[in-house]
Design an enzyme around this catalytic site. Structure first.
Site, short mmCIF file in Angstrom:
data_model
loop_
_atom_site.label_atom_id
_atom_site.label_comp_id
_atom_site.label_asym_id
_atom_site.label_seq_id
_atom_site.Cartn_x
_atom_site.Cartn_y
_atom_site.Cartn_z
N SER A 233 -14.36 -4.74 -6.83
CA SER A 233 -14.99 -4.78 -6.21
C SER A 233 -15.88 -4.18 -7.00
O SER A 233 -16.59 -5.20 -6.84
CB SER A 233 -15.20 -2.81 -5.43
OG SER A 233 -14.63 -1.84 -5.66
N HIS A 263 -6.65 -2.83 -3.16
CA HIS A 263 -7.29 -1.89 -3.91
C HIS A 263 -7.73 -0.65 -3.19
O HIS A 263 -7.27 0.10 -2.81
CB HIS A 263 -9.21 -3.02 -3.54
CG HIS A 263 -9.54 -2.63 -4.36
ND1 HIS A 263 -9.60 -1.48 -5.60
CD2 HIS A 263 -10.82 -2.97 -4.90
CE1 HIS A 263 -10.74 -1.58 -6.51
NE2 HIS A 263 -11.97 -2.60 -5.85
N HIS A 309 -0.39 0.08 -10.61
CA HIS A 309 -1.79 -0.13 -11.43
C HIS A 309 -1.91 -1.91 -12.43
O HIS A 309 -1.04 -2.05 -13.07
CB HIS A 309 -2.56 0.52 -12.13
CG HIS A 309 -4.17 0.39 -12.20
ND1 HIS A 309 -4.62 -0.08 -12.87
CD2 HIS A 309 -4.60 1.39 -11.73
CE1 HIS A 309 -6.00 0.06 -12.36
NE2 HIS A 309 -6.08 1.10 -11.46
N ARG A 318 -6.83 10.28 -12.80
CA ARG A 318 -7.72 10.75 -11.42
C ARG A 318 -6.66 11.15 -10.12
O ARG A 318 -6.91 12.10 -10.47
CB ARG A 318 -8.36 9.80 -10.77
CG ARG A 318 -9.43 9.26 -11.37
CD ARG A 318 -10.05 7.89 -11.15
NE ARG A 318 -9.18 6.61 -11.10
CZ ARG A 318 -8.61 4.67 -10.19
NH1 ARG A 318 -10.65 5.08 -9.58
NH2 ARG A 318 -7.40 4.61 -10.31
N ASP A 364 -4.97 6.68 -5.39
CA ASP A 364 -4.81 6.72 -3.42
C ASP A 364 -3.53 7.81 -3.16
O ASP A 364 -3.52 7.51 -2.28
CB ASP A 364 -4.84 5.11 -3.63
CG ASP A 364 -6.51 4.49 -4.08
OD1 ASP A 364 -7.55 5.16 -3.71
OD2 ASP A 364 -6.28 3.56 -3.85
N1 HAX Z 1 5.30 -1.58 -4.84
C1 HAX Z 1 6.47 -2.49 -4.83
N2 HAX Z 1 5.47 -3.16 -5.74
C2 HAX Z 1 4.69 -3.11 -6.51
C3 HAX Z 1 4.37 -2.56 -6.84
C4 HAX Z 1 3.98 -1.13 -5.73
N3 HAX Z 1 3.60 -0.01 -6.06
N4 HAX Z 1 3.31 -2.35 -7.62
C5 HAX Z 1 3.49 -3.60 -8.35
N5 HAX Z 1 4.46 -4.13 -7.74
C6 HAX Z 1 4.96 -5.58 -8.04
C7 HAX Z 1 3.46 -6.89 -7.40
O1 HAX Z 1 3.74 -6.20 -6.47
C8 HAX Z 1 3.94 -8.12 -7.90
O2 HAX Z 1 5.09 -8.67 -7.26
P1 HAX Z 1 5.08 -10.16 -7.68
O3 HAX Z 1 5.40 -10.67 -8.31
O4 HAX Z 1 6.09 -10.22 -6.38
O5 HAX Z 1 3.91 -10.70 -6.99
C9 HAX Z 1 4.60 -7.18 -9.31
O6 HAX Z 1 5.52 -5.73 -9.34
C10 HAX Z 1 4.43 -7.04 -10.76
O7 HAX Z 1 3.37 -6.71 -10.61
P2 HAX Z 1 2.08 -5.86 -11.70
O8 HAX Z 1 1.93 -7.32 -12.73
O9 HAX Z 1 2.82 -4.47 -12.05
O10 HAX Z 1 1.31 -5.43 -10.64
P3 HAX Z 1 -0.79 -6.11 -10.25
O11 HAX Z 1 -1.37 -6.00 -11.51
O12 HAX Z 1 -0.18 -7.69 -10.22
O13 HAX Z 1 -0.78 -5.25 -9.08
C11 HAX Z 1 -1.37 -2.95 -7.65
C12 HAX Z 1 -1.71 -3.96 -9.20
C13 HAX Z 1 -2.68 -1.89 -7.62
C14 HAX Z 1 -2.29 -4.50 -6.86
C15 HAX Z 1 -0.42 -3.33 -7.44
O14 HAX Z 1 0.66 -2.02 -8.54
C16 HAX Z 1 0.39 -2.77 -6.28
O15 HAX Z 1 0.38 -3.31 -5.08
N6 HAX Z 1 0.45 -1.33 -5.92
C17 HAX Z 1 0.52 -0.96 -4.84
C18 HAX Z 1 -1.34 -1.13 -4.21
C19 HAX Z 1 -2.21 0.53 -4.70
O16 HAX Z 1 -2.23 1.27 -4.12
N7 HAX Z 1 -3.11 -0.20 -4.91
C20 HAX Z 1 -4.23 0.45 -5.03
C21 HAX Z 1 -3.93 0.43 -6.66
C22 HAX Z 1 -5.90 0.94 -6.88
C23 HAX Z 1 -7.18 0.80 -6.84
O17 HAX Z 1 -7.38 -0.56 -7.13
N8 HAX Z 1 -7.62 1.33 -5.67
O18 HAX Z 1 -8.48 1.45 -5.08
#
Ligand code: HAX
Length: 425
Positions: A233, A263, A309, A318, A364
Site C-alpha cells: 500500500s 496484505h 511476513h 502490533r 492481522d
Molecule cells: N501460510 C501458508 N503458507 C505461507 C504462509 C502462511 N501463513 N506464509 C508464507 N507462506 C508460504 C508462501 O505462500 C510462500 O509459498 P510459495 O513459495 O509456494 O509461494 C512461501 O511460504 C515463502 O513465503 P515467505 O518468503 O515466508 O513469505 P512472503 O514474503 O512470500 O509472503 C506473506 C509474506 C505475508 C504474503 C505470507 O506470509 C502470507 O501469505 N501470509 C498470510 C497472509 C497474511 O497474513 N498477510 C498479511 C501480512 C501483513 C500485512 O501486510 N498486513 O497488511
C-alpha cells in the site's frame, strides 16, 4: 497558520539540505546488491527506498521515528500523525491545534453519499471507500495549485492541505459506509468534541457502554498507521504520488493494494478462518484440533491468514499490543480465546514447513477477534478500518517526499533473456 504547517516549514529546509549533502558526499556509495532471486522474488530486502517516518527491522518490528510501537500505544492517532511527520511529539497546544484543523475540515461533499448509495448493495466496503476517495479528487488543493503554476518548493504545503482534508473526513466516510453497507440505520453525525478515533467509534454506532471499543479504535489506528515504505500500500501510493498525482489518486492506489488478501485483507480472512474453526469444532478448539485444522488448511494449498511476513522474523509487536488489549478486556470470549490458542499452536506447525520464512503472527492475526468481540462482526469491513489508519502513514510519507523533492520513481526492469545472458558472463 496552523501549528503543524509552521513546524514543517522549519523542518523541511533542514531535511532538504541534509539529503542534498548526503547525496553530494556519498552519492556513489553502494548500499545494497540485487540477486537474481531478489529480482524474481518481489525485491525482498533490496535497499532502494528512503522512508524516514518509520522502519521495520526484521528482529524488532515497527519503529515509528525510531520508537518501538509498543511505546506509542497510549498515544492518540493524531499525535502519532504529528510524530510521523515531524519526529517530535506534539505539545498539548500543538495537538489541540491539529485536532481543531481536523474538526474544521470534516465536511464530506454531499455527492459522496449519492454515489455510495448508488453502488451495488454487495460492493466490497474497500471498493466503496476507494470510490469515495476518487470522486473527491476534484477537491484536491494540490491539483488546483499545480494548475495555477505552483512552485516546486510549495508542493509539500499543498500535499499537507490535501492530507488534512482527507484525514478529517475519512472516519466520517468510513463509518457512513459501515452503516449503509450493513443496513445499520441512519448515518450518525460527527461529534466535534471527540478526538479523531473516538469520533470514528461514535459514528460507527457500536454500543460502547464502558468506552472499551473507543480505546480499541485508538489503539487500532495507532498500530496500523505506518509500516515503512516498501509494503504494497505505501509503495503503490508513493509511486503514484511521485508522478505528482495528488493524494486522492495516491491514497486510492495504495488502498487498492491494501485490499489484497496477502496484505490488508488478511484481517478479514483471518477472522473468517477463526470463525470457521469455532464452527467446525463447536466452540474453542483444543490444541490438537487446531493443529489438525492448520495442516488441513495448508494441505489444501491455502495460507494461514495472519501468519508470516515479508520482512518480520519475530512476532509482530502490533500483534503483541492487540493480544495484550484482548487479555485485559476480552478474555473469555470464544473468538479471542481461539486467537490466543492459535498463537500457541500455529507457529510450531508453520516451522515445519521449510519454505515459510516467518512462522509468527502479524498484526492481522488478532485485530479482527477484538472487533468481533465488541460487536463489529461484519468482517468485510475490517480492511476499511486498516485503511483509515494507514492513510496517516501514506500522507506523512508523501508530505516528506514532496518536501525533500524526491523524484518520480522509475526503477529499471530487465528481461528473462537478459538475466540468462547476464548469469553466463
Ligand atoms: N501460510 C501458508 N503458507 C505461507 C504462509 C502462511 N501463513 N506464509 C508464507 N507462506 C508460504 C508462501 O505462500 C510462500 O509459498 P510459495 O513459495 O509456494 O509461494 C512461501 O511460504 C515463502 O513465503 P515467505 O518468503 O515466508 O513469505 P512472503 O514474503 O512470500 O509472503 C506473506 C509474506 C505475508 C504474503 C505470507 O506470509 C502470507 O501469505 N501470509 C498470510 C497472509 C497474511 O497474513 N498477510 C498479511 C501480512 C501483513 C500485512 O501486510 N498486513 O497488511
Amino acid at each position: 497558520m496552523y501549528k503543524l504547517k509552521e513546524k514543517l516549514q522549519k523542518l523541511i529546509p533542514v531535511w532538504r539540505d541534509e539529503i542534498k549533502s548526503i547525496q553530494k558526499e556519498y552519492g556513489e556509495k553502494v548500499i545494497s546488491q540485487v540477486t537474481v532471486a531478489q529480482a524474481y522474488g518481489g525485491m525482498r530486502a533490496v535497499k532502494s527506498l528512503i522512508c524516514d517516518t518509520s522502519e521495520v527491522p526484521p528482529d524488532k518490528g515497527l519503529l515509528i521515528r525510531g520508537v518501538p510501537v509498543k511505546d506509542l500505544t497510549d498515544k492518540l492517532p493524531e499525535e502519532v500523525f504529528w510524530f510521523l511527520l515531524t519526529g517530535e511529539h506534539p505539545t498539548k497546544d500543538e495537538l489541540k491545534d491539529l485536532q481543531g484543523e481536523l474538526v474544521r475540515r470534516n465536511n464530506v461533499p454531499v455527492y459522496v453519499w449519492y454515489v455510495l448509495r448508488a453502488m451495488p448493495a454487495d460492493s466490497h466496503p474497500m471498493a466503496m471507500l476507494n470510490t469515495a476517495i476518487l470522486i473527491m479528487q476534484k477537491e484536491s488543493v494540490f491539483q488546483k495549485r499545480y494548475d495555477e503554476g505552483m512552485k516546486k518548493d510549495e508542493y509539500w504545503d499543498a500535499t499537507l492541505e490535501d492530507a488534512l482534508n482527507i484525514l478529517a473526513i475519512l472516519p466520517t466516510i468510513a463509518a457512513g459506509i459501515y452503516r449503509m453497507r450493513y443496513y445499520k440505520g441512519a448515518l450518525i453525525q460527527s461529534d466535534p468534541k471527540l478526538d479523531w478515533a473516538a469520533d470514528y467509534a461514535h459514528m460507527l454506532g457500536i454500543a460502547d457502554p464502558n468506552g472499551e471499543f473507543t480505546k480499541l479504535m485508538r489503539l487500532y489506528m495507532v498500530l496500523h498507521s505506518d509500516h515503512e515504505s516498501g509494503n504494497v500500500s505505501a509503495m503503490s501510493a508513493s509511486t503514484v504520488n511521485s508522478a505528482l498525482s495528488d493524494l486522492y489518486f495516491s491514497l486510492s492506489a495504495g488502498l487498492n493494494g491494501l485490499a489484497g488478501p496477502l496484505h490488508g485483507l488478511a484481517n478479514q480472512e483471518c477472522l473468517k478462518w477463526i470463525l470457521e474453526t469455532i464452527k467446525k469444532f463447536d466452540g474453542v478448539p483444543t490444541e490438537r484440533q487446531l493443529k489438525d485444522y492448520a495442516w488441513e488448511t495448508l494441505n489444501s494449498g491455502q495460507v494461514i491468514p495472519g501468519y508470516g511476513h515479508a520482512v518480520l522474523r519475530i512476532t509482530d509487536p502490533r500483534f503483541d499490543a492487540i493480544l495484550a488489549f484482548g487479555k485485559k478486556y476480552c478474555a473469555g470470549s470464544d473468538v479471542f480465546d481461539t486467537v490466543s490458542r492459535v498463537f500457541d499452536v500455529v507457529p510450531d506447525v508453520l516451522k515445519e514447513v521449510q519454505k515459510i520464512k516467518d512462522p509468527w503472527p502479524n498484526v492481522d492475526a488478532a485485530s479482527g477477534a477484538l472487533l468481533y468481540h465488541y460487536g463489529l462482526s461484519e468482517f468485510s469491513f475490517y480492511t476499511v478500518l486498516f485503511a483509515v489508519s494507514r492513510a496517516m502513514g501514506v500522507f506523512a510519507q508523501a508530505v516528506m517526499n514532496r518536501g525533500t523533492n524526491m523524484p518520480i520513481i522509475r526503477p529499471k526492469s530487465v528481461t528473462t533473456e537478459w538475466i540468462k545472458k547476464e548469469v553466463k558472463k
